[in-house]
Design a protein around this motif. Structure first.
Motif, PDB file in Angstrom:
ATOM      1  N   ALA A  47       3.425  -7.127   1.650  1.00 47.27           N
ATOM      2  CA  ALA A  47       2.899  -6.470   2.858  1.00 47.27           C
ATOM      3  C   ALA A  47       1.789  -5.490   2.491  1.00 47.27           C
ATOM      4  CB  ALA A  47       4.022  -5.760   3.601  1.00 47.27           C
ATOM      5  N   ILE A  48       1.963  -4.775   1.393  1.00 47.53           N
ATOM      6  CA  ILE A  48       0.941  -3.840   0.931  1.00 47.53           C
ATOM      7  C   ILE A  48      -0.328  -4.604   0.557  1.00 47.53           C
ATOM      8  CG2 ILE A  48       0.324  -2.234  -0.933  1.00 47.53           C
ATOM      9  CD1 ILE A  48       3.406  -1.480  -0.955  1.00 47.53           C
ATOM     10  N   ASP A  49      -0.174  -5.657  -0.232  1.00 49.43           N
ATOM     11  CA  ASP A  49      -1.331  -6.432  -0.677  1.00 49.43           C
ATOM     12  C   ASP A  49      -2.087  -7.036   0.511  1.00 49.43           C
ATOM     13  OD1 ASP A  49      -0.594  -5.853  -3.301  1.00 49.43           O
ATOM     14  OD2 ASP A  49       0.307  -7.835  -3.643  1.00 49.43           O
ATOM     15  N   MET A  50      -1.358  -7.629   1.449  1.00 49.42           N
ATOM     16  CA  MET A  50      -2.004  -8.238   2.610  1.00 49.42           C
ATOM     17  C   MET A  50      -2.737  -7.188   3.445  1.00 49.42           C
ATOM     18  SD  MET A  50       0.597 -11.211   3.871  1.00 49.42           S
ATOM     19  CE  MET A  50       2.153 -10.704   3.163  1.00 49.42           C
ATOM     20  N   SER A  51      -2.112  -6.040   3.604  1.00 45.68           N
ATOM     21  CA  SER A  51      -2.732  -4.970   4.386  1.00 45.68           C
ATOM     22  C   SER A  51      -3.971  -4.433   3.688  1.00 45.68           C
ATOM     23  CB  SER A  51      -1.723  -3.851   4.630  1.00 45.68           C
ATOM     24  OG  SER A  51      -0.656  -4.347   5.418  1.00 45.68           O
ATOM     25  N   GLN A  52      -3.922  -4.333   2.372  1.00 42.27           N
ATOM     26  CA  GLN A  52      -5.099  -3.879   1.641  1.00 42.27           C
ATOM     27  C   GLN A  52      -6.235  -4.897   1.760  1.00 42.27           C
ATOM     28  OE1 GLN A  52      -3.232  -2.985  -2.149  1.00 42.27           O
ATOM     29  NE2 GLN A  52      -3.130  -0.811  -1.625  1.00 42.27           N
ATOM     30  N   SER A  53      -5.909  -6.179   1.822  1.00 40.30           N
ATOM     31  CA  SER A  53      -6.943  -7.191   2.032  1.00 40.30           C
ATOM     32  C   SER A  53      -7.612  -7.006   3.385  1.00 40.30           C
ATOM     33  CB  SER A  53      -6.346  -8.598   1.914  1.00 40.30           C
ATOM     34  OG  SER A  53      -5.983  -8.865   0.578  1.00 40.30           O
ATOM     35  N   VAL A  54      -6.823  -6.678   4.399  1.00 38.27           N
ATOM     36  CA  VAL A  54      -7.395  -6.417   5.722  1.00 38.27           C
ATOM     37  C   VAL A  54      -8.271  -5.170   5.679  1.00 38.27           C
ATOM     38  CG1 VAL A  54      -6.849  -5.746   8.105  1.00 38.27           C
ATOM     39  CG2 VAL A  54      -5.628  -7.635   7.020  1.00 38.27           C
ATOM     40  N   LEU A  55      -7.821  -4.146   4.970  1.00 36.75           N
ATOM     41  CA  LEU A  55      -8.622  -2.925   4.864  1.00 36.75           C
ATOM     42  C   LEU A  55      -9.952  -3.188   4.155  1.00 36.75           C
ATOM     43  CD1 LEU A  55      -5.785  -0.383   4.060  1.00 36.75           C
ATOM     44  CD2 LEU A  55      -7.133  -0.511   6.167  1.00 36.75           C
ATOM     45  N   LYS A  56      -9.965  -4.134   3.228  1.00 33.67           N
ATOM     46  CA  LYS A  56     -11.201  -4.463   2.505  1.00 33.67           C
ATOM     47  C   LYS A  56     -12.143  -5.331   3.332  1.00 33.67           C
ATOM     48  CE  LYS A  56      -9.063  -4.314  -2.039  1.00 33.67           C
ATOM     49  NZ  LYS A  56      -8.497  -5.132  -3.111  1.00 33.67           N
ATOM     50  N   GLY A  58     -11.489  -6.467   6.929  1.00 36.05           N
ATOM     51  CA  GLY A  58     -11.385  -6.446   8.385  1.00 36.05           C
ATOM     52  C   GLY A  58     -12.324  -5.447   9.032  1.00 36.05           C
ATOM     53  N   ASP A  59     -12.674  -5.733  10.268  1.00 31.74           N
ATOM     54  CA  ASP A  59     -13.596  -4.876  11.005  1.00 31.74           C
ATOM     55  C   ASP A  59     -12.952  -4.151  12.190  1.00 31.74           C
ATOM     56  OD1 ASP A  59     -15.880  -5.576   9.472  1.00 31.74           O
ATOM     57  OD2 ASP A  59     -16.049  -7.443  10.605  1.00 31.74           O
ATOM     58  N   ASP A  60     -11.886  -4.712  12.731  1.00 37.96           N
ATOM     59  CA  ASP A  60     -11.302  -4.167  13.953  1.00 37.96           C
ATOM     60  C   ASP A  60     -10.586  -2.849  13.660  1.00 37.96           C
ATOM     61  OD1 ASP A  60      -8.660  -4.042  15.809  1.00 37.96           O
ATOM     62  OD2 ASP A  60     -10.360  -4.923  16.894  1.00 37.96           O
ATOM     63  N   PRO A  61     -10.952  -1.776  14.340  1.00 36.77           N
ATOM     64  CA  PRO A  61     -10.345  -0.470  14.077  1.00 36.77           C
ATOM     65  C   PRO A  61      -8.823  -0.451  14.269  1.00 36.77           C
ATOM     66  CG  PRO A  61     -12.323  -0.196  15.400  1.00 36.77           C
ATOM     67  CD  PRO A  61     -12.035  -1.672  15.327  1.00 36.77           C
ATOM     68  N   GLU A  62      -8.331  -1.145  15.284  1.00 32.01           N
ATOM     69  CA  GLU A  62      -6.881  -1.160  15.510  1.00 32.01           C
ATOM     70  C   GLU A  62      -6.158  -1.896  14.389  1.00 32.01           C
ATOM     71  OE1 GLU A  62      -3.551  -2.174  18.911  1.00 32.01           O
ATOM     72  OE2 GLU A  62      -5.616  -2.842  19.233  1.00 32.01           O
ATOM     73  N   ALA A  63      -6.707  -3.036  13.972  1.00 31.73           N
ATOM     74  CA  ALA A  63      -6.097  -3.780  12.867  1.00 31.73           C
ATOM     75  C   ALA A  63      -6.114  -2.937  11.594  1.00 31.73           C
ATOM     76  CB  ALA A  63      -6.822  -5.105  12.643  1.00 31.73           C
ATOM     77  N   ARG A  64      -7.197  -2.239  11.353  1.00 29.47           N
ATOM     78  CA  ARG A  64      -7.292  -1.390  10.164  1.00 29.47           C
ATOM     79  C   ARG A  64      -6.286  -0.237  10.223  1.00 29.47           C
ATOM     80  NH1 ARG A  64     -11.241  -1.843   6.773  1.00 29.47           N
ATOM     81  NH2 ARG A  64     -11.415   0.401   6.427  1.00 29.47           N
ATOM     82  N   ARG A  65      -6.102   0.338  11.411  1.00 31.67           N
ATOM     83  CA  ARG A  65      -5.110   1.415  11.577  1.00 31.67           C
ATOM     84  C   ARG A  65      -3.711   0.883  11.296  1.00 31.67           C
ATOM     85  NH1 ARG A  65      -1.576   2.543  15.180  1.00 31.67           N
ATOM     86  NH2 ARG A  65      -2.377   1.119  16.764  1.00 31.67           N
ATOM     87  N   LEU A  66      -3.403  -0.279  11.842  1.00 26.98           N
ATOM     88  CA  LEU A  66      -2.091  -0.886  11.617  1.00 26.98           C
ATOM     89  C   LEU A  66      -1.900  -1.271  10.153  1.00 26.98           C
ATOM     90  CD1 LEU A  66      -1.949  -3.065  14.838  1.00 26.98           C
ATOM     91  CD2 LEU A  66      -0.466  -1.104  14.307  1.00 26.98           C
ATOM     92  N   ALA A  67      -2.950  -1.777   9.528  1.00 24.59           N
ATOM     93  CA  ALA A  67      -2.869  -2.129   8.115  1.00 24.59           C
ATOM     94  C   ALA A  67      -2.594  -0.897   7.262  1.00 24.59           C
ATOM     95  CB  ALA A  67      -4.152  -2.829   7.668  1.00 24.59           C
ATOM     96  N   GLN A  68      -3.261   0.209   7.570  1.00 23.51           N
ATOM     97  CA  GLN A  68      -3.026   1.438   6.802  1.00 23.51           C
ATOM     98  C   GLN A  68      -1.607   1.946   7.013  1.00 23.51           C
ATOM     99  OE1 GLN A  68      -5.176   2.951   4.440  1.00 23.51           O
ATOM    100  NE2 GLN A  68      -3.142   3.748   3.976  1.00 23.51           N
ATOM    101  N   ALA A  69      -1.127   1.878   8.239  1.00 22.76           N
ATOM    102  CA  ALA A  69       0.255   2.288   8.511  1.00 22.76           C
ATOM    103  C   ALA A  69       1.233   1.400   7.738  1.00 22.76           C
ATOM    104  CB  ALA A  69       0.538   2.228  10.013  1.00 22.76           C
ATOM    105  N   THR A  70       0.932   0.114   7.668  1.00 24.62           N
ATOM    106  CA  THR A  70       1.782  -0.816   6.924  1.00 24.62           C
ATOM    107  C   THR A  70       1.789  -0.463   5.441  1.00 24.62           C
ATOM    108  OG1 THR A  70       1.414  -2.560   8.544  1.00 24.62           O
ATOM    109  CG2 THR A  70       2.138  -3.255   6.360  1.00 24.62           C
ATOM    110  N   VAL A  71       0.630  -0.149   4.890  1.00 22.64           N
ATOM    111  CA  VAL A  71       0.566   0.274   3.488  1.00 22.64           C
ATOM    112  C   VAL A  71       1.431   1.512   3.275  1.00 22.64           C
ATOM    113  CG1 VAL A  71      -0.931   1.259   1.690  1.00 22.64           C
ATOM    114  CG2 VAL A  71      -1.695  -0.732   2.998  1.00 22.64           C
ATOM    115  N   ASP A  72       1.271   2.489   4.133  1.00 25.89           N
ATOM    116  CA  ASP A  72       2.005   3.748   3.981  1.00 25.89           C
ATOM    117  C   ASP A  72       3.519   3.528   4.067  1.00 25.89           C
ATOM    118  OD1 ASP A  72      -0.519   4.912   3.838  1.00 25.89           O
ATOM    119  OD2 ASP A  72      -0.446   5.687   5.892  1.00 25.89           O
TER     120      ASP A  72
END
Length: 90
Positions: A47-56, A58-72
């Motif tokens: 889950a961390i790895d996939m979310s970090q891929s989105v952070l690298k 992805g463009d959508d602010p909501e997806a990036r916010r959710l990805a960061q929350a998932t990492v945390d």
């Protein structure tokens, strides 16, 4: 896919998922409780790895916010499970 960046992100997600699956399938432990923890560690790392891929990529602010929350959230859960495994001799 919209762009080369989307394609790169999709490939990264696929690779992340395959690595997570291998980690979950290869977990070994002396008992079911420690085995569960080890499988979950691989799951949370995925889950961390996939979310970090989105952070690298992805463009959508909501997806990036959710990805960061998932990492945390998953970083903490993974650390808790690793502490459990250390405590129980895994």
């Amino acid at each position: 896919m919209k762009s080369p960046r989307d394609k790169a992100g999709a490939e990264a997600l696929k690779s992340d998922g395959m690595r997570m699956s291998r980690g979950m399938m290869s977990a070994r432990a002396p008992d079911i409780d420690v085995l569960w923890a080890k499988v979950m560690i691989a799951h949370h790392q995925g889950a961390i790895d996939m979310s970090q891929s989105v952070l690298k990529t992805g463009d959508d602010p909501e997806a990036r916010r959710l990805a960061q929350a998932t990492v945390d959230e998953n970083t903490k859960a993974k650390a808790d499970l690793e502490a459990y495994v250390r405590k129980h001799g895994g």
